[in-house]
Motif scaffolding. Structure first.
Motif, PDB file in Angstrom:
ATOM      1  N   ILE A 127       5.989  25.313 134.850  1.00 44.41           N
ATOM      2  CA  ILE A 127       6.117  25.892 133.518  1.00 44.41           C
ATOM      3  C   ILE A 127       6.658  24.792 132.615  1.00 44.41           C
ATOM      4  CG2 ILE A 127       7.277  27.602 132.066  1.00 44.41           C
ATOM      5  CD1 ILE A 127       7.453  29.411 134.543  1.00 44.41           C
ATOM      6  N   VAL A 128       5.912  24.452 131.568  1.00 47.23           N
ATOM      7  CA  VAL A 128       6.412  23.511 130.559  1.00 47.23           C
ATOM      8  C   VAL A 128       6.822  24.319 129.342  1.00 47.23           C
ATOM      9  CG1 VAL A 128       5.121  21.497 131.376  1.00 47.23           C
ATOM     10  CG2 VAL A 128       4.105  23.001 129.658  1.00 47.23           C
ATOM     11  N   ALA A 129       7.845  23.844 128.651  1.00 45.88           N
ATOM     12  CA  ALA A 129       8.426  24.620 127.560  1.00 45.88           C
ATOM     13  C   ALA A 129       8.581  23.749 126.316  1.00 45.88           C
ATOM     14  CB  ALA A 129       9.765  25.187 128.022  1.00 45.88           C
ATOM     15  N   ARG A 130       9.377  24.246 125.385  1.00 48.72           N
ATOM     16  CA  ARG A 130       9.539  23.563 124.098  1.00 48.72           C
ATOM     17  C   ARG A 130       9.914  22.091 124.213  1.00 48.72           C
ATOM     18  NH1 ARG A 130      12.278  28.411 122.940  1.00 48.72           N
ATOM     19  NH2 ARG A 130      14.201  27.229 123.019  1.00 48.72           N
ATOM     20  N   PRO A 131      10.820  21.691 125.106  1.00 43.48           N
ATOM     21  CA  PRO A 131      11.137  20.256 125.162  1.00 43.48           C
ATOM     22  C   PRO A 131       9.910  19.374 125.418  1.00 43.48           C
ATOM     23  CG  PRO A 131      12.800  21.494 126.333  1.00 43.48           C
ATOM     24  CD  PRO A 131      11.693  22.469 125.985  1.00 43.48           C
ATOM     25  N   TRP A 132       9.031  19.794 126.320  1.00 39.13           N
ATOM     26  CA  TRP A 132       7.827  19.019 126.597  1.00 39.13           C
ATOM     27  C   TRP A 132       6.875  19.067 125.392  1.00 39.13           C
ATOM     28  CZ3 TRP A 132       2.580  20.153 126.927  1.00 39.13           C
ATOM     29  CH2 TRP A 132       1.783  19.123 127.414  1.00 39.13           C
ATOM     30  N   LEU A 133       6.704  20.263 124.830  1.00 42.78           N
ATOM     31  CA  LEU A 133       5.823  20.390 123.668  1.00 42.78           C
ATOM     32  C   LEU A 133       6.282  19.469 122.538  1.00 42.78           C
ATOM     33  CD1 LEU A 133       5.433  24.266 123.657  1.00 42.78           C
ATOM     34  CD2 LEU A 133       3.664  22.606 124.236  1.00 42.78           C
ATOM     35  N   HIS A 134       7.587  19.450 122.284  1.00 43.84           N
ATOM     36  CA  HIS A 134       8.114  18.619 121.201  1.00 43.84           C
ATOM     37  C   HIS A 134       7.998  17.142 121.533  1.00 43.84           C
ATOM     38  CE1 HIS A 134      10.784  22.178 119.734  1.00 43.84           C
ATOM     39  NE2 HIS A 134       9.497  22.420 119.603  1.00 43.84           N
ATOM     40  N   ALA A 135       8.277  16.756 122.772  1.00 48.04           N
ATOM     41  CA  ALA A 135       8.185  15.346 123.169  1.00 48.04           C
ATOM     42  C   ALA A 135       6.756  14.826 123.052  1.00 48.04           C
ATOM     43  CB  ALA A 135       8.704  15.169 124.590  1.00 48.04           C
ATOM     44  N   MET A 136       5.785  15.653 123.386  1.00 46.28           N
ATOM     45  CA  MET A 136       4.378  15.246 123.309  1.00 46.28           C
ATOM     46  C   MET A 136       3.815  15.370 121.898  1.00 46.28           C
ATOM     47  SD  MET A 136       3.133  14.273 126.254  1.00 46.28           S
ATOM     48  CE  MET A 136       1.370  14.550 126.130  1.00 46.28           C
ATOM     49  N   GLY A 137       4.523  16.061 121.015  1.00 46.20           N
ATOM     50  CA  GLY A 137       3.994  16.285 119.664  1.00 46.20           C
ATOM     51  C   GLY A 137       2.817  17.241 119.670  1.00 46.20           C
ATOM     52  N   THR A 138       2.845  18.205 120.588  1.00 48.78           N
ATOM     53  CA  THR A 138       1.709  19.113 120.758  1.00 48.78           C
ATOM     54  C   THR A 138       1.748  20.287 119.796  1.00 48.78           C
ATOM     55  OG1 THR A 138       2.827  20.464 122.383  1.00 48.78           O
ATOM     56  CG2 THR A 138       1.551  18.618 123.220  1.00 48.78           C
ATOM     57  N   VAL A 139       0.575  20.866 119.613  1.00 44.68           N
ATOM     58  CA  VAL A 139       0.432  22.112 118.873  1.00 44.68           C
ATOM     59  C   VAL A 139      -0.331  23.067 119.792  1.00 44.68           C
ATOM     60  CG1 VAL A 139      -0.550  23.238 116.845  1.00 44.68           C
ATOM     61  CG2 VAL A 139       0.364  20.908 116.662  1.00 44.68           C
ATOM     62  N   PRO A 140       0.358  24.074 120.344  1.00 42.14           N
ATOM     63  CA  PRO A 140      -0.324  25.015 121.225  1.00 42.14           C
ATOM     64  C   PRO A 140      -0.928  26.180 120.439  1.00 42.14           C
ATOM     65  CG  PRO A 140       2.033  25.368 121.312  1.00 42.14           C
ATOM     66  CD  PRO A 140       1.797  24.232 120.362  1.00 42.14           C
ATOM     67  N   SER A 141      -2.019  26.715 120.960  1.00 37.35           N
ATOM     68  CA  SER A 141      -2.618  27.909 120.360  1.00 37.35           C
ATOM     69  C   SER A 141      -3.015  28.855 121.476  1.00 37.35           C
ATOM     70  CB  SER A 141      -3.847  27.553 119.521  1.00 37.35           C
ATOM     71  OG  SER A 141      -4.510  28.740 119.124  1.00 37.35           O
ATOM     72  N   THR A 142      -2.325  29.993 121.559  1.00 34.94           N
ATOM     73  CA  THR A 142      -2.697  30.984 122.562  1.00 34.94           C
ATOM     74  C   THR A 142      -4.015  31.657 122.186  1.00 34.94           C
ATOM     75  OG1 THR A 142      -1.286  32.601 121.466  1.00 34.94           O
ATOM     76  CG2 THR A 142      -0.349  31.414 123.338  1.00 34.94           C
ATOM     77  N   LEU A 143      -4.312  31.763 120.913  1.00 38.67           N
ATOM     78  CA  LEU A 143      -5.589  32.352 120.472  1.00 38.67           C
ATOM     79  C   LEU A 143      -6.764  31.515 120.958  1.00 38.67           C
ATOM     80  CD1 LEU A 143      -7.269  34.363 118.768  1.00 38.67           C
ATOM     81  CD2 LEU A 143      -6.959  32.789 116.848  1.00 38.67           C
ATOM     82  N   HIS A 144      -6.665  30.207 120.838  1.00 33.31           N
ATOM     83  CA  HIS A 144      -7.737  29.306 121.210  1.00 33.31           C
ATOM     84  C   HIS A 144      -7.661  28.855 122.663  1.00 33.31           C
ATOM     85  CE1 HIS A 144      -7.379  28.994 116.825  1.00 33.31           C
ATOM     86  NE2 HIS A 144      -8.678  28.883 116.856  1.00 33.31           N
ATOM     87  N   MET A 145      -6.531  29.203 123.348  1.00 31.84           N
ATOM     88  CA  MET A 145      -6.296  28.830 124.746  1.00 31.84           C
ATOM     89  C   MET A 145      -6.352  27.308 124.927  1.00 31.84           C
ATOM     90  SD  MET A 145      -5.612  31.681 126.074  1.00 31.84           S
ATOM     91  CE  MET A 145      -5.490  31.249 127.775  1.00 31.84           C
ATOM     92  N   LYS A 146      -5.732  26.604 123.970  1.00 29.35           N
ATOM     93  CA  LYS A 146      -5.742  25.150 123.987  1.00 29.35           C
ATOM     94  C   LYS A 146      -4.397  24.613 123.516  1.00 29.35           C
ATOM     95  CE  LYS A 146     -10.649  24.205 123.154  1.00 29.35           C
ATOM     96  NZ  LYS A 146     -11.148  25.443 123.636  1.00 29.35           N
ATOM     97  N   VAL A 147      -4.115  23.373 123.932  1.00 26.17           N
ATOM     98  CA  VAL A 147      -2.986  22.609 123.416  1.00 26.17           C
ATOM     99  C   VAL A 147      -3.586  21.321 122.876  1.00 26.17           C
ATOM    100  CG1 VAL A 147      -0.884  21.357 124.018  1.00 26.17           C
ATOM    101  CG2 VAL A 147      -1.366  23.540 125.099  1.00 26.17           C
ATOM    102  N   LYS A 148      -3.298  21.021 121.623  1.00 26.18           N
ATOM    103  CA  LYS A 148      -3.778  19.770 121.037  1.00 26.18           C
ATOM    104  C   LYS A 148      -2.586  18.845 120.858  1.00 26.18           C
ATOM    105  CE  LYS A 148      -7.947  21.309 118.773  1.00 26.18           C
ATOM    106  NZ  LYS A 148      -8.783  21.199 117.574  1.00 26.18           N
ATOM    107  N   TYR A 149      -2.832  17.548 121.054  1.00 25.37           N
ATOM    108  CA  TYR A 149      -1.785  16.564 120.909  1.00 25.37           C
ATOM    109  C   TYR A 149      -2.398  15.279 120.377  1.00 25.37           C
ATOM    110  CZ  TYR A 149      -3.684  14.875 125.318  1.00 25.37           C
ATOM    111  OH  TYR A 149      -4.522  14.404 126.290  1.00 25.37           O
ATOM    112  N   PRO A 150      -1.616  14.491 119.649  1.00 27.46           N
ATOM    113  CA  PRO A 150      -2.168  13.244 119.115  1.00 27.46           C
ATOM    114  C   PRO A 150      -2.374  12.240 120.247  1.00 27.46           C
ATOM    115  CG  PRO A 150       0.155  13.451 118.555  1.00 27.46           C
ATOM    116  CD  PRO A 150      -0.245  14.721 119.241  1.00 27.46           C
ATOM    117  N   SER A 151      -3.522  11.581 120.245  1.00 29.07           N
ATOM    118  CA  SER A 151      -3.791  10.560 121.259  1.00 29.07           C
ATOM    119  C   SER A 151      -4.793   9.581 120.687  1.00 29.07           C
ATOM    120  CB  SER A 151      -4.344  11.189 122.536  1.00 29.07           C
ATOM    121  OG  SER A 151      -5.682  11.593 122.350  1.00 29.07           O
TER     122      SER A 151
END
Length: 153
Positions: A127-151
């Motif tokens: 289970i990854v949570a807010r600390p990982w999301l923030h460190a990666m700079g991700t934007v999760p979307s449960t509607l789209h079933m995707k996590v986008k991150y800058p790369s």
């Protein structure tokens, strides 16, 4: 009021405006929903590369600050007890039960497109949570079933 110093010395300069860096925009579109069943209320589950292995069934929990690796994955990654550092704070579950953790560990995590499954028997491997999301700079979307991150790719 003292008049010892000239008036100009009592003024403080206004701070210089800092430059704001604007990164790439991370957005979701209707075409991002292709391949998903709509409407849905499924959990957001992704594949991540952890310690060089592609790990399926990684739950993205935006409401938690606790990141958890289950024992089956721990063993599958061939981690040893001496890889853990001490962690004294227990976790409290939704049912009120207290869980004493074995320890904590820092591992390299990378998001990838290719999938090779690591054997694990729990419903989620990690289970990854807010600390990982923030460190990666991700934007999760449960509607789209995707996590986008800058790369770069």
């Amino acid at each position: 009021m003292s008049i010892d110093r000239p008036f100009a010395e009592n003024l403080t300069p206004s701070p210089k405006k800092s430059r704001v860096e604007v990164g790439p925009a991370l957005s979701f579109f209707d075409e991002d929903k292709v391949g998903t069943s709509q409407p849905h209320d499924n959990a957001l589950v992704v594949t991540l590369q952890i310690r060089g292995y592609d790990v399926k069934r990684v739950l993205v929990d935006q409401g938690s600050s606790a990141e958890i690796m289950y024992p089956d994955l721990y063993k599958g990654l061939k981690l040893r007890p001496d890889d853990l550092t001490r962690y004294d704070s227990p976790l409290v579950g939704f049912d009120g039960k207290i869980v004493i953790l074995k320890g904590q560990i820092r591992l390299p995590v990378q998001a990838r497109l290719e999938v090779v499954e690591v054997d694990a028997y729990s419903p989620y491997s990690v289970i990854v949570a807010r600390p990982w999301l923030h460190a990666m700079g991700t934007v999760p979307s449960t509607l789209h079933m995707k996590v986008k991150y800058p790369s770069g790719d």
